[in-house]
Motif scaffolding. Structure first.
Motif, PDB file in Angstrom:
ATOM      1  N   GLN A   1       0.820  -1.204   0.000  1.00 30.22           N
ATOM      2  CA  GLN A   1       0.000   0.000   0.000  1.00 30.22           C
ATOM      3  C   GLN A   1       0.857   1.259   0.000  1.00 30.22           C
ATOM      4  O   GLN A   1       1.874   1.334   0.705  1.00 30.22           O
ATOM      5  N   PHE A   2       0.426   2.251  -0.778  1.00 29.50           N
ATOM      6  CA  PHE A   2       0.955   3.605  -0.646  1.00 29.50           C
ATOM      7  C   PHE A   2       0.122   4.286   0.436  1.00 29.50           C
ATOM      8  O   PHE A   2      -1.042   4.600   0.236  1.00 29.50           O
ATOM      9  N   GLY A   3       0.720   4.462   1.614  1.00 31.80           N
ATOM     10  CA  GLY A   3      -0.031   4.885   2.793  1.00 31.80           C
ATOM     11  C   GLY A   3      -0.552   6.305   2.724  1.00 31.80           C
ATOM     12  O   GLY A   3      -0.137   7.121   1.895  1.00 31.80           O
ATOM     13  N   SER A   4      -1.461   6.597   3.618  1.00 24.26           N
ATOM     14  CA  SER A   4      -2.142   7.892   3.657  1.00 24.26           C
ATOM     15  C   SER A   4      -1.173   9.031   3.954  1.00 24.26           C
ATOM     16  O   SER A   4      -0.052   8.811   4.424  1.00 24.26           O
ATOM     17  N   GLY A   5      -1.614  10.264   3.686  1.00 24.10           N
ATOM     18  CA  GLY A   5      -0.827  11.442   4.017  1.00 24.10           C
ATOM     19  C   GLY A   5      -0.465  11.440   5.491  1.00 24.10           C
ATOM     20  O   GLY A   5      -1.341  11.292   6.344  1.00 24.10           O
ATOM     21  N   TRP A   6       0.807  11.646   5.795  1.00 23.63           N
ATOM     22  CA  TRP A   6       1.324  11.449   7.150  1.00 23.63           C
ATOM     23  C   TRP A   6       2.011  12.707   7.659  1.00 23.63           C
ATOM     24  O   TRP A   6       2.731  13.371   6.934  1.00 23.63           O
ATOM     25  N   TRP A   7       1.754  13.025   8.929  1.00 30.10           N
ATOM     26  CA  TRP A   7       2.428  14.095   9.664  1.00 30.10           C
ATOM     27  C   TRP A   7       2.202  15.438   8.981  1.00 30.10           C
ATOM     28  O   TRP A   7       1.106  15.994   9.063  1.00 30.10           O
ATOM     29  N   PHE A   8       3.224  15.973   8.319  1.00 26.65           N
ATOM     30  CA  PHE A   8       3.060  17.276   7.668  1.00 26.65           C
ATOM     31  C   PHE A   8       2.154  17.197   6.440  1.00 26.65           C
ATOM     32  O   PHE A   8       1.775  18.233   5.889  1.00 26.65           O
ATOM     33  N   LEU A   9       1.795  16.010   6.014  1.00 24.04           N
ATOM     34  CA  LEU A   9       0.999  15.831   4.803  1.00 24.04           C
ATOM     35  C   LEU A   9      -0.428  15.377   5.079  1.00 24.04           C
ATOM     36  O   LEU A   9      -1.157  15.057   4.142  1.00 24.04           O
ATOM     37  N   ASP A  10      -0.850  15.351   6.355  1.00 25.96           N
ATOM     38  CA  ASP A  10      -2.215  14.900   6.647  1.00 25.96           C
ATOM     39  C   ASP A  10      -3.206  16.068   6.669  1.00 25.96           C
ATOM     40  O   ASP A  10      -4.179  16.068   7.406  1.00 25.96           O
TER      41      ASP A  10
END
Length: 467
Positions: A376-385
């Motif tokens: 999986q290409f994971g969800s937007g994380w940290w600064f990208l959520d």
């Protein structure tokens, strides 16, 4: 007082199709939050909070960074100011966070948890502090109640191999209706270059009951903890690394590196990469043997401000996006596991948005048809959520892979008030699909598109993790 009109029924939803997809399909789905850092002891004890500062601002690096940027003294952030004073400073900061995701999250959380519909500022800070304090004092606002309010079905915390999991064990034997699992996070065993590496191994020795004098001893100790975590219901691992190294070396070389470091000597960057490669491959094989999902959070440049780090320690809001090279070594690592038929389900998260296409296409290299959405290409994380980051991740995944197999959002949070972020994600998701229906880029088959939406919000994760 200003009325909060933008957190309305159709917040972030533009057009009738987006509204229908969200209200009729997405909003009703339970939440599976498969990666967070919530303190399980507080769930077990059903902790209640004295005030909103304790539950909402303490430990929240996003808010801390915003206040620092506005020139708020550290006394009112992590210092010795009273909780009321800290909240006053945060409330005064909020109007200046316009166009930052904090502005949306703050008001969404005030509405969902406290039914407070005004715009927060220093002018109504005292009112909000008192209103929330009174609500938090009631039984329904304990940790468990806060989770139940948001329709959480499953959540998975993240623990070091040395954790006893005693709170997970006791909670699992209780009548609490939400499943609380954990993920195995062995970063401190992998990062051999850390200054406290030997001290950490001493703790791992005691926890595992294994004297760690050789590299094989380390593997045995970690395997012992893996089995312990599995017995206690764990089926997920997690790793927070700058990048995945891949520098193979002979077993005798790995042993020499380990002995050198165990003796308190420093090792070279290439030796660090050789050791980390060996241990990551060993762990990857173990995860596959156990049928676990492995997660890799890649790209953070941590603890940048040395001066403040010395004052406050790590993980206090001084981290940023790094520009590490990801593709070549990540490819070789995944390929090595795949060649040996030991590549388990894998989720790849990037912190640098320039790596979106890299990770999205990398995932496609190893989806071999054995499992739906195996890598999986994971969800937007940290600064990208935030909205822009979420939209870019969804668009990249749609363009480079299969959005219909995506396992959706997570909070990655330490706060019990963060779960409206799932609503935030779902509204953004529905707005993307709805806008394309509106433009004729997708068919007006709301029932089918609605099913895809529900799969992304809930069904895919439930199947993927076998919850």
């Amino acid at each position: 007082m200003s009325k909060n009109k933008f957190i309305a029924n159709d917040f972030l939803l533009q057009g009738k199709y987006a509204m229908e997809l969200y209200h009729e399909y997405a909003s009703k789905m339970p939440i599976i939050d498969y990666h967070n850092h919530l303190p399980v002891q507080q769930i077990l004890e059903d902790k209640t909070y004295d005030d909103i500062t304790e539950v909402w601002i303490a430990g929240d690096h996003y808010k801390w960074r915003a206040m620092r940027a506005l020139g708020v003294d550290e006394k009112y952030i992590t210092g010795d100011a009273s909780n009321r004073e800290k909240f006053q400073k945060w409330a005064g900061t909020v109007p200046y966070t316009v166009r930052n995701p904090l502005y949306h999250w703050t008001h969404l959380e005030l509405v969902r948890y406290f039914n407070f519909h005004e715009l927060l500022s220093d002018k109504n800070a005292d009112t909000v502090f008192q209103l929330t304090k009174e609500k938090l004092a009631t039984g329904e606002y304990g940790c468990r109640g806060l989770l139940e309010m948001m329709n959480v079905e499953v959540l998975c915390t993240t623990e070091d191999p040395t954790d006893t999991l005693v709170y997970h064990q006791t909670l699992g034997q209780s009548d609490f209706g939400i499943k609380v699992g954990t993920a195995f996070r062995p970063d401190r065993a992998i990062l051999i270059g850390n200054e406290d590496y030997n001290n950490y191994l001493d703790v791992l020795e005691e926890t595992s009951g294994t004297q760690i004098g050789t590299y094989q001893d380390l593997c045995d100790a970690l395997l012992d903890r893996l089995h312990y975590f599995k017995v206690n219901g764990c089926s997920i691992s997690d790793h927070g690394l700058s990048y995945i190294p891949f520098e193979e070396a002979a077993p005798i070389t790995i042993e020499a590196i380990f002995q050198k470091r165990r003796a308190g000597k420093m090792i070279s960057p290439i030796e660090q990469e050789q050791f980390m490669t060996a241990l990551l491959l060993f762990l990857g094989e173990c995860y596959h043997e156990m049928g676990w999902v492995q997660q890799f959070h890649l790209g953070a440049l941590r603890n940048n401000n040395r001066r403040m780090g010395k004052v406050l320690g790590p993980d206090t809001g001084w981290d940023s996006i790094g520009d590490f090279k990801q593709a070549a070594t990540l490819s070789r690592f995944l390929s090595k596991l795949d060649e040996n038929n030991t590549l388990s389900k894998t989720i790849l998260y990037n912190l640098n948005p320039s790596d979106n296409e890299v990770l999205a296409t990398m995932a496609g290299n190893f989806n071999d048809g054995t499992v739906k959405g195996k890598v999986q290409f994971g969800s937007g994380w940290w600064f990208l959520d935030q909205k822009d980051g979420i939209e870019k991740q969804l668009n990249t995944l749609s363009n480079m892979g299969m959005i219909s197999t995506f396992i959706g959002m997570l909070t990655d949070s330490r706060s019990f008030l963060s779960f409206p972020r799932h609503e935030y994600f779902r509204r953004i998701l529905c707005n993307l699909f709805g806008a394309e229906i509106q433009r004729g880029e997708l068919p007006t088959d709301i029932k089918w598109i609605g099913k895809i939406i529900q799969d992304i919000c809930y069904n895919n994760a439930k199947e993927y993790f076998n919850f």
